[in-house]
Each structure stands twice: as structure tokens, then as C-alpha cells.
Design an enzyme around this catalytic site. Structure first.
Site, PDB file in Angstrom:
ATOM      1  CB  SER A 104     -41.329  54.329  41.686  1.00  0.00           C
ATOM      2  OG  SER A 104     -40.848  54.869  40.494  1.00  0.00           O
TER       3      SER A 104
ATOM      4  CG  ASP B 123     -37.211  49.285  37.039  1.00  0.00           C
ATOM      5  OD1 ASP B 123     -37.547  50.284  36.371  1.00  0.00           O
ATOM      6  OD2 ASP B 123     -37.646  49.048  38.182  1.00  0.00           O
TER       7      ASP B 123
ATOM      8  CG  HIS C 294     -41.270  50.814  37.718  1.00  0.00           C
ATOM      9  ND1 HIS C 294     -39.953  50.956  38.074  1.00  0.00           N
ATOM     10  CD2 HIS C 294     -41.900  51.923  38.181  1.00  0.00           C
ATOM     11  CE1 HIS C 294     -39.788  52.099  38.707  1.00  0.00           C
ATOM     12  NE2 HIS C 294     -40.955  52.701  38.795  1.00  0.00           N
TER      13      HIS C 294
END
Length: 397
Positions: free
Chosen positions: A177, A273, A340
Site C-alpha cells: 500500500s 484495487d 488490496h
């Protein structure tokens, strides 16, 4: 820009405890937090002034001189007010950190992580809100906020070099991330600090945030990243190979940075995503009537028109990552999942039921690429929900 703040990142995982345990399959031995020595004197502090920190387990056997340095994710803060809130929790302070267990790419089981299991493994605590790019000398004395993300990164890397990383034979800078973005932004710098004889590569999981307009046609993510850079003084710490020809506001986007990167990079990302759909494509600020609320949480709940928009976002993502696909040294695993961060979950990384493309699980693909066993450019050629091996997980660690 509140819909893109750090608080929007902290989505609860909607799983029961048994399911979570099955997904994690973590190493049994908990890992303690290590605080950087003399962090305050080095200016290597979190938003609240607490010392920079990381989790570390030493390598063993054939992996004693190999290193994987993984940077946590957790969004960003783009204003004094957002950073003030962030410093009150573990996203902006090291005071709230506890023992953790490693899994996935950081796992220590040869069976479940054969290419990296016995390496020195590091998880860098993320507590600055700038993807480790901020560096402002002055301190907000009234609110006591420290913008020192770049110093945190440098101090931790220096300490790891002293621990033996200066003798590294193999090294992988990774992250998830906001940490996955950091692994791209710091990649070449990391490479330059290691021995010239070392094999050094970088790995970004769910860090390929794209420059795209939202459903209302507004460049919201671009404005948000610019606010992050101004708040933290990040511009001078972005890759010089990018800022030499492009405005710093664009050099927070991987699609522009990778064009001039020297170090081999592997990108693991869901084409759908989960965070990007919620915060780049359909942020709450552009959906005042709440028409997208259910859709962006569960693609199966989207209307026909919304599905077309989301499939269009996938097309835009694939176009953004195409530049990397053309680089011979790069690796890719772009699945048509709604997820994600996938590298920290053992069941997703490398297990019987792992997410696969062309019958290749993520962990195997990354290992093949790192050791040059084969070229790895795996991209799902179909739209969601075509891949039956998908795990629609969402994490930022």
C-alpha cells in the site's frame, strides 16, 4: 480531501476469527519492536516525536547474507489537521506498537515461503504519513507535529547496514500500500546503498496508485498527493530521475517514476484495487447521494452502468502499468481480483488455495522473478470475477 485521509484507509476486515487465522497461517514466534538508537538526535521520529522503529528477525543458513526489508502501509495525512489526528494512534506514533507475527513474504517456513524463508526479515513501522518522504526541520511547536518520514527511512536503513546488510548478497525492498509506493520511491536509493556485487530488486504490493479522475471527472488523487507533499516537504525526497523532467506532483505516481528507474521492480496489484476504487475512482466526496456506497465495497452489488465504469478503471490501470510491462527486468502479477495488499496473507501468497494466474501462485512468481528463473509478466486477461482463485482480502500491512 477528507475522503482520502488516513482514516479512510482503516477498513475493518469482515471475517470471523477462524477465517482470519486460516488466512494468516503466521509464524508461531512473535517479533519484538526495535527502536532506532538515538532516534531523536537523528531526527528520525514519528509524527508525535516518538522514535522510529522496526521489527527484525535474523537470517539463518544460506540466507544469512540475504535481506528483505518490508515497509508497512497505512495511507497518508495531507494537512496539519489530518496529521494531528494521525499522531494520536499507531499510524503516527511508535508508542502503540506491540509484538507481531510474520507471514507471507516475511514467513519463515520453507514450505510456505521457499525463496525468502531464511533471509533477514525486516518490517519497517510506518508512522509518518508521507510514504517515508517528508523532511521538515521546523517543528509545529503548538501541535508538536514532526514531519520526518525521510529521516525515519534513512536512520532505519543505516542501522540495518550496521547490522550486516552492508554485506548483503541478495536484497529485496518491499512494501504494501503506502509502503508499496515507498518501495518504488526509494528503490534506486536503496540499491545505491548496498554492495555493488549484491543482487538488489524492489517489490511493490498494492502500491501502484494511478493518476486517474474520479466519477465526477475531478483529479482528486492528484490534488491529494500534492497536499501530502506540501504538508510534509516531500518534493526534494522524490526520485530525482523523475523530478528532473516532471513536476513533483506527478512523481508521487508510480506510472511516471518507473519510466526512469534503474533497479528491477516487481508490481503485485489487483486491477480492481479495493482502495483505489473506493478512494480514487469513487470517493465519498464525489458521491454525495451515496449511489456508489454498496458498489465500491462489493463489485457484485454494482449496477450495469457502475460495472462498466469499474471495468473502465481496470483498463486505465492496465494502461498505466504498461510502461513497466515493456521493461525486460521488471516483473508483474496483475490479477482481476477486488483486493488490496496480497503478499502478507499466507493463504494468498503461497498455499494450496493461493491466488494464481496461469496456475502460478504469487509467491512462486516473485521468487522466479527475483532469481531470474524465468520472465514473469502475469496479467489476468479477463474481467472480474473471472479468476476463481481470487481472495478478496484488504489489508495495509
Amino acid at each position: 480531501m477528507g475522503s482520502l485521509s488516513s482514516s479512510s484507509w482503516l477498513h475493518p476486515l469482515l471475517f470471523s476469527l477462524p477465517v482470519i487465522l486460516r488466512y494468516l497461517a503466521v509464524d508461531a514466534k512473535p517479533v519484538d519492536l526495535t527502536f532506532v538508537a538515538n532516534a531523536a538526535q537523528k531526527g528520525a521520529v514519528c509524527l508525535d516525536g516518538s522514535p522510529a522503529a522496526y521489527y527484525f528477525t535474523p537470517g539463518f543458513g544460506s540466507g544469512v547474507n540475504n535481506w528483505v526489508v518490508h515497509m508497512e502501509g497505512g495511507g497518508w495525512c495531507s494537512s496539519v489537521e489530518e496529521c494531528q489526528e494521525r499522531k494520536k494512534n499507531f499510524r503516527g506514533s511508535s508508542k502503540y506498537s506491540e509484538q507481531i507475527s510474520f507471514s507471507g513474504i516475511l514467513g519463515s517456513s520453507q514450505q510456505s515461503n521457499p525463496d525468502f524463508y531464511n533471509w533477514n526479515k525486516v518490517k519497517v513501522r510506518y508512522c509518518d504519513g508521507s510514504s517515508f518522504t517528508g523532511d521538515i526541520e521546523a517543528v509545529d511547536t503548538e501541535k508538536q507535529i514532526f514531519y520526518r518520514g525521510a529521516r525515519v527511512w534513512s536512520a532505519i536503513i543505516d542501522e540495518l547496514l550496521a547490522k550486516g546488510m552492508n554485506k548483503a548478497q541478495n536484497a529485496l525492498l518491499s512494501g504494501c500500500s503506502a509502503g508499496g509506493l515507498a518501495s518504488i520511491l526509494h528503490c534506486d536509493k536503496f540499491h545505491d546503498l548496498l554492495p555493488a556485487t549484491a543482487k538488489v530488486k524492489c517489490f511493490s504490493d498494492a502500491g501502484f496508485f494511478i493518476d486517474a479522475k474520479d466519477i465526477s471527472g475531478v483529479d482528486r488523487i492528484k490534488a491529494f498527493f500534492e497536499d501530502v507533499m506540501v504538508t510534509h516537504g516531500s518534493a526534494r525526497n522524490l526520485p530525482a530521475s523523475c523530478t528532473a523532467t516532471l513536476p513533483p506532483s506527478l512523481c508521487f505516481f508510480p506510472q511516471y517514476v518507473v519510466q526512469t528507474m534503474r533497479t528491477p521492480l516487481f508490481v503485485l496489484n489487483a486491477a480492481y484495487d479495493a482502495w483505489q476504487i473506493k478512494n480514487i475512482l469513487a470517493p465519498s466526496s464525489s458521491d454525495s447521494g451515496g449511489a456508489w456506497r454498496k458498489c465500491k465495497l462489493d463489485i457484485k452489488a454494482c449496477s450495469s452502468a457502475q460495472s462498466q465504469v469499474i471495468h473502465g478503471f481496470r483498463t486505465e490501470f492496465l494502461s498505466a502499468v504498461a510502461g513497466l510491462q515493456r521493461k525486460p527486468s521488471s516483473g508483474m502479477f496483475i490479477d482481476s481480483c477486488h483486493a488490496h495488499c496480497q503478499s502478507g496473507w499466507q493463504a494468498v501468497w503461497l498455499d494450496k488455495g493461493s491466488t494464481k494466474i496461469e496456475n502460478t501462485p504469487i509467491g512462486e512468481a516473485v521468487g522466479d522473478w527475483f532469481y531470474d528463473r524465468k520472465a514473469v509478466k502475469l496479467v489476468d486477461s479477463c474481467a472480474y470475477p473471472c479468476n476463481p482463485t481470487c481472495h478478496d482480502v484488504e489489508d495495509d500491512s
